[in-house]
Write a protein that holds these residues in place. Structure first.
Motif, PDB file in Angstrom:
ATOM      1  N   ILE F  72      46.435  40.752  37.820  1.00  0.00           N
ATOM      2  CA  ILE F  72      44.875  40.800  37.650  1.00  0.00           C
ATOM      3  C   ILE F  72      44.388  40.039  37.318  1.00  0.00           C
ATOM      4  N   ILE F  73      43.290  39.275  37.942  1.00  0.00           N
ATOM      5  CA  ILE F  73      42.492  38.692  36.945  1.00  0.00           C
ATOM      6  C   ILE F  73      41.199  39.664  37.009  1.00  0.00           C
ATOM      7  N   GLY F  74      40.487  39.207  36.143  1.00  0.00           N
ATOM      8  CA  GLY F  74      39.882  40.052  35.960  1.00  0.00           C
ATOM      9  C   GLY F  74      38.684  39.894  34.715  1.00  0.00           C
ATOM     10  N   GLU F  75      37.789  40.322  34.504  1.00  0.00           N
ATOM     11  CA  GLU F  75      36.651  40.636  32.993  1.00  0.00           C
ATOM     12  C   GLU F  75      36.023  42.141  32.547  1.00  0.00           C
ATOM     13  N   VAL F  76      35.689  42.118  31.226  1.00  0.00           N
ATOM     14  CA  VAL F  76      35.077  43.484  31.426  1.00  0.00           C
ATOM     15  C   VAL F  76      33.989  43.714  30.821  1.00  0.00           C
ATOM     16  N   LYS F  77      33.572  44.533  31.799  1.00  0.00           N
ATOM     17  CA  LYS F  77      32.427  45.085  31.780  1.00  0.00           C
ATOM     18  C   LYS F  77      32.164  46.461  30.811  1.00  0.00           C
ATOM     19  N   THR F  78      31.217  47.016  30.745  1.00  0.00           N
ATOM     20  CA  THR F  78      30.883  48.290  30.647  1.00  0.00           C
ATOM     21  C   THR F  78      30.066  48.594  31.721  1.00  0.00           C
ATOM     22  N   TYR F  79      30.503  50.228  31.885  1.00  0.00           N
ATOM     23  CA  TYR F  79      29.088  50.902  32.798  1.00  0.00           C
ATOM     24  C   TYR F  79      28.846  52.761  32.347  1.00  0.00           C
ATOM     25  N   ARG F  80      28.581  53.792  32.008  1.00  0.00           N
ATOM     26  CA  ARG F  80      28.156  54.830  30.988  1.00  0.00           C
ATOM     27  C   ARG F  80      28.804  54.658  30.099  1.00  0.00           C
ATOM     28  N   GLU F  81      28.964  53.307  29.069  1.00  0.00           N
ATOM     29  CA  GLU F  81      29.796  53.575  28.061  1.00  0.00           C
ATOM     30  C   GLU F  81      31.351  53.507  28.029  1.00  0.00           C
ATOM     31  N   ARG F  82      31.407  53.243  29.025  1.00  0.00           N
ATOM     32  CA  ARG F  82      33.001  53.154  28.452  1.00  0.00           C
ATOM     33  C   ARG F  82      33.275  51.497  29.682  1.00  0.00           C
ATOM     34  N   LYS F  83      34.139  50.923  28.898  1.00  0.00           N
ATOM     35  CA  LYS F  83      34.642  49.977  29.714  1.00  0.00           C
ATOM     36  C   LYS F  83      35.258  50.094  30.613  1.00  0.00           C
ATOM     37  N   GLN F  84      35.636  49.470  31.766  1.00  0.00           N
ATOM     38  CA  GLN F  84      36.149  48.794  32.736  1.00  0.00           C
ATOM     39  C   GLN F  84      36.083  47.462  33.422  1.00  0.00           C
ATOM     40  N   LEU F  85      36.972  47.612  34.205  1.00  0.00           N
ATOM     41  CA  LEU F  85      37.817  45.846  34.290  1.00  0.00           C
ATOM     42  C   LEU F  85      37.457  45.637  35.691  1.00  0.00           C
ATOM     43  N   ASP F  86      36.768  44.280  36.181  1.00  0.00           N
ATOM     44  CA  ASP F  86      35.899  44.164  36.431  1.00  0.00           C
ATOM     45  C   ASP F  86      37.122  43.536  37.472  1.00  0.00           C
ATOM     46  N   VAL F  87      37.132  43.634  38.009  1.00  0.00           N
ATOM     47  CA  VAL F  87      38.517  42.386  39.190  1.00  0.00           C
ATOM     48  C   VAL F  87      38.349  41.622  40.071  1.00  0.00           C
ATOM     49  N   SER F  88      38.337  39.896  39.525  1.00  0.00           N
ATOM     50  CA  SER F  88      38.186  38.929  40.730  1.00  0.00           C
ATOM     51  C   SER F  88      39.504  39.072  41.744  1.00  0.00           C
ATOM     52  N   SER F  89      40.669  39.415  41.152  1.00  0.00           N
ATOM     53  CA  SER F  89      41.533  38.784  41.694  1.00  0.00           C
ATOM     54  C   SER F  89      42.993  39.158  41.310  1.00  0.00           C
ATOM     55  N   LEU F  90      43.504  40.060  42.695  1.00  0.00           N
ATOM     56  CA  LEU F  90      44.650  40.862  42.582  1.00  0.00           C
ATOM     57  C   LEU F  90      45.791  40.713  43.667  1.00  0.00           C
ATOM     58  N   ARG F  91      46.667  41.189  43.380  1.00  0.00           N
ATOM     59  CA  ARG F  91      48.199  39.987  43.568  1.00  0.00           C
ATOM     60  C   ARG F  91      48.917  41.290  43.165  1.00  0.00           C
ATOM     61  N   VAL F  92      49.498  42.217  44.571  1.00  0.00           N
ATOM     62  CA  VAL F  92      50.877  42.759  44.237  1.00  0.00           C
ATOM     63  C   VAL F  92      52.432  42.009  43.780  1.00  0.00           C
ATOM     64  N   LEU F  93      53.534  43.058  43.043  1.00  0.00           N
ATOM     65  CA  LEU F  93      54.256  41.459  42.249  1.00  0.00           C
ATOM     66  C   LEU F  93      55.426  42.152  42.857  1.00  0.00           C
ATOM     67  N   PRO F  94      56.590  41.944  42.997  1.00  0.00           N
ATOM     68  CA  PRO F  94      57.296  42.903  42.659  1.00  0.00           C
ATOM     69  C   PRO F  94      57.973  43.863  41.882  1.00  0.00           C
ATOM     70  N   ARG F  95      58.582  44.468  42.281  1.00  0.00           N
ATOM     71  CA  ARG F  95      58.564  45.551  40.975  1.00  0.00           C
ATOM     72  C   ARG F  95      59.528  45.274  39.914  1.00  0.00           C
ATOM     73  N   ASP F  96      60.308  44.319  40.321  1.00  0.00           N
ATOM     74  CA  ASP F  96      61.555  44.349  39.400  1.00  0.00           C
ATOM     75  C   ASP F  96      61.206  42.870  38.142  1.00  0.00           C
ATOM     76  N   SER F  97      60.036  42.588  39.432  1.00  0.00           N
ATOM     77  CA  SER F  97      59.457  40.748  38.128  1.00  0.00           C
ATOM     78  C   SER F  97      58.941  41.128  36.656  1.00  0.00           C
ATOM     79  N   VAL F  98      57.949  42.187  36.601  1.00  0.00           N
ATOM     80  CA  VAL F  98      57.952  42.389  34.788  1.00  0.00           C
ATOM     81  C   VAL F  98      58.574  43.936  34.809  1.00  0.00           C
TER      82      VAL F  98
END
Lengths: 332, 332, 332, 332, 332, 332
Positions: F72-98
């Motif tokens: 994930i690449i993103g930035e934290v914003k707020t919405y309805r008093e809860r934090k949310q992650l505004d995602v600018s980039s998203l890429r699936v990784l191989p399950r075993d890579s992490v």
């Protein structure tokens, strides 16, 4: 003073020549209407029933009442597979002539000293001034200590012995300390709860003879009696020893320690320290009670491993006393 | 001061120009993420929600918080079949500028006076000196009377209104007197229970804004708070106003009035007077609560006789509002 | 007819020469197998057991059965701390020779008249024609009135006396009227519930001898029996005395008056009047039962304030009979 | 008449041109306050929601209410993973123009005939004259049969379909016959219980539109309604068709069939036949309900074997739909 | 071998000359302390108590213990309205000299054969290979069949007789088959549940003398014992007879068959087949138990229709044995 | 590998560039029907929701499913008093890579080692050969140790973290040792219970992605799974590692550890060691759960001491987080 005769271990034919406490005076009658009397006699080792005093012996037991101390001479016989004490001589003694500690079940004077040592050691670890100040109102008061060191933890359940409340307190304290570490609770506050949660039993129970409830117990219960005892003692101080919020927290620890409304707590635990105290109290009381049930050999048939004849008072449960050495040389 | 606007009876198109209490500030957002705010506003007649303050009106509600008093100008509209107040102007007022009695549900000042008259009349019938002395510690204390005359009997349940506790007390008293006669109980002792059983609510609830619980409520509960309040007040007297047994009896009346452990009483009633008090208290609370449920027209479908949309909070029950005139000319 | 001998207040040595009702015939045996018989004898003041009839007296009690009326001559003795009646002569009387009201516990004929007066007074206040018409089906029926004025309110619990149901009805009515005022309920409908809720007890209980249940009670219960009695009576009218909805409401008042399913009501109260009735019924029954428990001096140890020997049947509770004069000259 | 469209099996893109019943009219609104309406539409195969009718289509649904029959033209689309019916044309039909059996869930007319055959076959086995006479009061009455053959067995639980009560009755009958043989009960009496225990549902439920409770249900409950229906019908006979004891036994079978007070039976079963009926009734109702829960594919995640998304209404249980062919060629 | 004497039908004066099983040896004593002994003796028809063996007859019963088989000569007498056997001669027999089936309550050998026929017939209908394979592990094992055909279904409750477990299994099977048809369950899986759910009773009960629990019962309970027995037997196979999922399903059927946690099932039924099994098991056990209660004539007063003297063990209920012939010539 | 980003402590404006686990994929829609998607993302420090992916971004999340690992690449914003992650980039990784330990809540690898040290130290104290032999079957098996060191103690309750089961085991062990000393229990047997009571959780839970239950859990429950795991493992030994009685005792410790039937134990504790284990298990689980509830800051209003917004899952209780320094310099 010699050790009192060990009543549970008496064998048929043994002679008894000892002061005993009259725990009960039972009036019976034969089917022909002829009355007879049985005395339930006890000392700190346990209890035994007398053989019947028949009609022609009624003068011997005339005037004998619960909580009398009597000098007994007699011999152990059996009747319906239970031992009974055939009394040949019986004399009422002045109440003060025998130490109550010899006449009632007791954890033992030496143990009491050791329990105080443990408790006082824990108290010395306290670092919070106002908390210590509150606890000292009781635990630095000689009169309180004397009573607290005598009071049973229950009338006929767990730790029903002189010094039983103190013993229970030490057990709760030890268990609570372990839980405190696991749960990350505030150990000093937990200790305060351990030391205060049952103080009302000093007003709820009587131990100046056979253990019994006071009328205050029936009207208020020992949980609230503990809270009132704390509150009044603090009221007597010129300066309040702690803040109102702190006082409320101490009350909460006391009031919630039964854990559920249906067990007599007017509020459920809402603080981690109260929850810790509740489980430590339960663990001490329940396991002590089950250990008693396992020791009650009358409940088991001869050679039986399961208590067939009497249920454990807690939810009507049978208990199992089977053991194994698991192959260990020298046994279990 | 003019009577506050009657919020439940407002019709679409009505204009409002009144001081109202902010009961809640709700933050919402549109699905596109754009936030909006709704104010829940109330006065002594009831409550109404505002229309949404959209993003470009956020400055209007900035800084508005629960328990603020605001001067509102607006007009009633509907939205999803519920009325809402479209606010065109909003101004925070100094808290003291409006009488709280205008802003919170209230049994009404005139009623309060009448309730006091009844209670005081009953108190004048007392013939037992020490009992009267104890009750006077509270009921001859102006500060206590002022608070007791304001306190609600619950936060959101039965008699949740300024003066509600006093009203409830009078109801319990009247019912208890009838039961007392039937059961042959000691009416003076029952009256003492009526007057003391809920005094702890003064410490358990807040009514200096929207009704709420105090932390003390969560830690001790109002039952024990009543007992502690009684006990401390008596401790402050140089001479104990009654004997220890009498004090225990008063505590018993307070502590057992919920009737069962699972309802928060640490002891069950063991005196006839406590039993009488318990049933009178229950009868007042439960029937008042059901009467509220029957008045909640939102719970019924249009024209429906059974509350389909909302259950009565007490054991999740529906209620039925069918009536009949039973043939009486002029109706039910 | 002279007043029957007061059985509870008999002293040792007193002679009895009275007709008594045989409440039970107990067969016992000595341990040697020799049989003996004890009669439980009663009249409206209470009950007493006979001394044993030994083997050689069996002919005296041969043929004596429950519910026989016997003329007794005997003398009061004690046995195992309980009084017993040593019977020297016993003769069976014709059942009709003695008024049942002399032989069974009773609220007293004078009281019955007074209770009717109260009930009928309330009925005269009714303004709703169809409601009055339904109630008149029963309360203007002499046969119903005769039975209703005799029937006990329970077999061995609260108001277990001839006329007890009527007494209970008046108590419920008085309490319900007070609650009705507090709750703003419809007083006429509540009164209908008061008058109808227990009519099925006429079919559920027998009082033509020692109080007992009918088989109908075991099969249907008194709650539904009340509903069926109402329904059948209305069916017998050529013109329905009220509408179907009104009839359903009356059934609801009857069926829900135990308040909860687990107490035997097939539906919970959904109307305010049903809720009022439920609490009034409970208040009368429970407090009457506790008052009985407090009067049961056998349950208390000598001089004891707490009932140690017998629990109050309602949830196994002890009761406390301590009193105080609270400093009032001339006592409690 | 053609078979109604099968709503659960519709696929995206399918066109619908069918009469449907309006089960609910839901009013919603967009976050900008703009209102929209959704219709819940059903026929005997199931139900489907319409796509929203936005502000500019409100005139289309104006006047449409619950229980209207409407001729719909539309196309199936998806929204939030659920299918919805995008309605292009909607016209209200006269209520009588469509057979209700086409519009409500139904066990099917053919099944109804088969169920009657089974029931009537059992009835022909009856040998006890008065028992048969009582049952014939209902089961030889065409009007009763028509209603009984339509009534659902519950509003939204087990057998909630036209003819569901009849189906349930046959299931209970079949199960009860097997239990009867095992337990040695009186099969004719059990059959009477089977045939009478739920007759009150004819007065407790409505099926002249979407299934619903009557007010009588809320006031009396279907258990007592059954008893009253039996009683009134017997009252209408000039000659009582059976004895009072027999009548009481029939009432007992009805009243006790829920088995426990807390499940709504005012008395527990005290006869073997009542116990048999209770278990047969439970077995039919509970297993039918669980079978429904297992068919509710929405409750399971895609491919999931355990119902994660919705609990079985009976004690909040998950269900498992895993199967196996246990090695059988051709599968489970 | 001649049929054993029918103990319940013995009349006063009848002579007994039979081998009987000693079910209990009761030690009593007269009030003068003189001991006496009563033997509880039984055979497959029922049980009877001996007359007391007084002090001078103690040598007759010396050494007699529970589970001894004794040859008795005696005569029936009555004592306290109960029959007792006055024993004139008593001789211990070798345990193996009498068939246990003659000495313990039994469903009868012929019945056992018939039950096996039914069960095996059902088993022959199985079509799923792996399911059949698992069941054959037990039901094709002669040793298992021998034990299963003897084991009682309970120690003192329902089907407490040799062969009782088999009889219960057949009843559950028959009921389950009917429910299966109604609910649309998988009949083969249900049958597997029927055949496996109680196999652990072979390890939970003893029937090599008076029925009793094993220690394993107290430690594990028969529900889990059934699961462990299944699991171990499958472990002994070289090839797993079914898949792991199938094994889990079989365990589920066993473990959930008590239906609720509080009845001893560690999981509630989550499969339709488990639900079917649960209700069939309940129906067989409860109705068999009630039928026993109705046959217990001691519980009813003479001529009484309601069991006044003893409650049905299941929730403390009275039972009613009233019957009617409903006008049928030739009776009920 | 760098430490994963601490999700709970992110502030608005923080940038995230990290691998995260997809815990859930939520499908929503705007009121105009336009769909959007929210991802719930987590790592071992906690969880955060993404900002909505609107219609025009659906291609970004197409194919993303629960348990995917995404960069994930993103930035934290707020919405309805809860934090949310505004995602600018998203890429699936191989399950075993992490490493899964980076993606799921975890007690931490260092802690795991320390817990093993403690457990193994306790095991070294064992002196009973057969007991040790049984425990070694598991605790000397590397595969078991690997799994046991990873498994959570619950899916979403207490100790719901990788290594949580091990941590819980150590806590139970420590508490049980203290109770053992107080109660005089057999410490080795208690230890065996501690080590075996929860082994079935290895088969009841999945932690190869977001924690979840297995189907085996739903069918058998973890209590019985523990017993079966023990039993099968012992079956695999050529020589039984202990006697049958000993095996039954170990099963008893496992099966009874929930203490009551209604909590899922098919038998209640009948041995002292089982009672000790039960209370230790409870104390660890309940206090850990309450500590979690107190750390859940979202449940408290800003500055509030009482959890108003969310109840503690255990019996719907609020918690209180007020503290005091009790006058100690330097604070609480």
């Amino acid at each position: 003073m010699p050790a009192p005769v060990n009543l549970p271990s008496l064998a048929v034919g043994d002679r008894v020549q000892d002061p005993l406490l009259v725990l009960d005076v039972e009036q019976h009658a034969q089917d022909n209407g002829s009355p007879y009397t049985v005395l339930v006699l006890g000392n700190r080792t346990g209890r035994i029933s007398s053989a019947p005093f028949w009609l022609d012996q009624q003068h011997v037991v005339a005037g004998i009442a619960r909580n009398h101390v009597v000098q007994i001479i007699g011999e152990v016989k059996t009747y319906r597979e239970r031992k009974q004490l055939d009394v040949s001589s019986l004399r009422v003694l002045p109440r003060d002539s025998v130490d109550l500690a010899q006449l009632l079940p007791s954890v033992g004077g030496g143990d009491v000293a050791r329990y105080w040592e443990t408790l006082d050691g824990w108290r010395r670890e306290l670092t919070k001034p106002r908390l210590k100040r509150v606890l000292d109102l009781f635990y630095e008061d000689d009169d309180f200590r004397r009573q607290y060191g005598e009071c049973p933890a229950s009338v006929s359940g767990h730790h029903a012995a002189l010094g039983g409340l103190l013993k229970h307190t030490v057990e709760v304290g030890a268990i609570a300390r372990t839980i405190t570490r696991a749960a990350g609770a505030d150990g000093e506050l937990v200790l305060a709860g351990v030391l205060l949660h049952d103080i009302g039993k000093l007003e709820a129970y009587r131990w100046d003879g056979a253990f019994d409830y006071t009328d205050r117990h029936h009207l208020l219960g020992h949980v609230v009696l503990s809270s009132l005892m704390l509150d009044r003692r603090m009221e007597q101080e010129r300066e309040p020893p702690c803040t109102e919020q702190e006082r409320a927290i101490l009350h909460h620890l006391i009031l919630s320690h039964h854990g559920r409304l249906e067990y007599g707590s007017p509020v459920r635990p809402v603080m981690l320290e109260a929850e810790v105290l509740h489980w430590a109290d339960n663990a001490s009381a329940r396991t002590a009670s089950m250990a008693d049930a396992l020791r009650d050999s009358d409940a088991f048939g001869e050679g039986g491993l399961v208590s067939q004849r009497r249920f454990w008072e807690l939810d009507h449960r049978r208990v199992y006393r089977g053991t194994s050495d698991w192959g260990k040389a020298g046994g279990a």
